[in-house]
Design a protein around this motif. Structure first.
Motif, PDB file in Angstrom:
ATOM      1  N   ASN A 107       9.518 124.962  74.128  1.00 57.89           N
ATOM      2  CA  ASN A 107       9.158 126.284  73.629  1.00 57.89           C
ATOM      3  C   ASN A 107       9.862 127.398  74.390  1.00 57.89           C
ATOM      4  OD1 ASN A 107       7.310 125.315  71.668  1.00 57.89           O
ATOM      5  ND2 ASN A 107       5.898 124.876  73.327  1.00 57.89           N
TER       6      ASN A 107
ATOM      7  N   CYS B 185      15.892 126.842  75.433  1.00 62.53           N
ATOM      8  CA  CYS B 185      15.963 125.637  74.584  1.00 62.53           C
ATOM      9  C   CYS B 185      16.095 126.020  73.119  1.00 62.53           C
ATOM     10  CB  CYS B 185      14.715 124.774  74.785  1.00 62.53           C
ATOM     11  SG  CYS B 185      14.680 123.951  76.377  1.00 62.53           S
ATOM     12  N   ARG B 186      15.318 127.008  72.705  1.00 63.84           N
ATOM     13  CA  ARG B 186      15.396 127.431  71.299  1.00 63.84           C
ATOM     14  C   ARG B 186      16.766 128.027  71.004  1.00 63.84           C
ATOM     15  NH1 ARG B 186      10.217 129.547  72.446  1.00 63.84           N
ATOM     16  NH2 ARG B 186      11.090 131.630  72.377  1.00 63.84           N
TER      17      ARG B 186
ATOM     18  N   ALA C 152      19.343 125.216  70.823  1.00 68.98           N
ATOM     19  CA  ALA C 152      19.115 124.458  69.581  1.00 68.98           C
ATOM     20  C   ALA C 152      19.652 125.224  68.377  1.00 68.98           C
ATOM     21  CB  ALA C 152      17.631 124.155  69.410  1.00 68.98           C
ATOM     22  N   SER C 153      19.463 126.530  68.379  1.00 65.31           N
ATOM     23  CA  SER C 153      19.938 127.357  67.273  1.00 65.31           C
ATOM     24  C   SER C 153      21.469 127.329  67.178  1.00 65.31           C
ATOM     25  CB  SER C 153      19.443 128.794  67.464  1.00 65.31           C
ATOM     26  OG  SER C 153      20.058 129.654  66.549  1.00 65.31           O
TER      27      SER C 153
END
Length: 144
Positions: free
Chosen positions: A29, A33-34, A37-38
Motif C-alpha cells: 500500500n 510500490c504503487r 507498479a503503475s
C-alpha cells in the motif's frame, strides 16, 4: 512419490536487521510500490513494448506502426499511443498538410527506456520455445 505438503526447503537466509514493527518487505500500500507498479504496468504490457521497439529507430506515422505491429487493432494502438504520450514517453506531432500528417516519436525519456525494452522484447522472442517447452512440461507434471 511423496505428496505431503511439508516444506522441502526450510533453510532461509537471515533478514537484515529491521526497524521495530517492520516486516522487511515492501508495503504493497506504500506510495513507492504503487508508483512502480503503475510505471511497470505501462511499459510492461505487450503493445507498449512493441510500440517502443518500433519507434526506437525514429518517428513513425500511425498506419506505419499499425502495419509493423502484427495483430494490433486500431483502437488498441490508439490507446497504447495515448498512454505512452500521457506518461511522457512518446510525442505526437501534427503537420498542417491535407490530409493532416501525424508522427509519433520517442521523447528523451522514451529513448532512455528503448534499450531495456528492446532487450526484454528480444529476450522474449529468443526464448519463446524454451518457455513454451517448460510450460508444457510443468502442465504435464501437474495434470499427471
Amino acid at each position: 512419490m511423496d505428496t505431503s505438503l511439508k516444506p522441502a526447503h526450510t533453510a532461509l537466509p537471515a533478514l537484515p536487521r529491521q526497524e521495530p514493527g517492520s516486516t522487511g518487505r515492501p508495503d504493497p500500500n506504500h506510495a513507492d510500490c504503487r508508483g512502480v507498479a503503475s510505471v511497470l504496468s505501462r511499459v510492461g504490457d505487450k503493445w507498449s513494448v512493441l510500440v517502443i521497439m518500433m519507434l526506437g529507430d525514429g518517428p513513425k506515422r500511425f498506419n506505419e506502426l499499425k502495419r509493423m505491429i502484427n495483430g494490433i487493432s486500431q483502437r488498441m494502438l490508439t490507446l497504447t499511443l495515448r498512454g505512452l504520450e500521457r506518461d511522457g514517453l512518446v510525442t505526437r506531432t501534427i503537420f498542417p498538410t491535407i490530409p493532416p500528417r501525424v508522427d509519433y516519436e520517442l521523447t528523451d525519456l522514451g529513448r532512455g527506456l528503448s534499450q531495456p525494452v528492446k532487450a526484454l522484447g528480444e529476450w522474449a522472442m529468443d526464448h519463446m520455445a524454451q518457455i513454451e517447452a517448460a510450460r508444457t512440461k510443468f502442465d504435464a507434471r501437474i495434470e499427471g
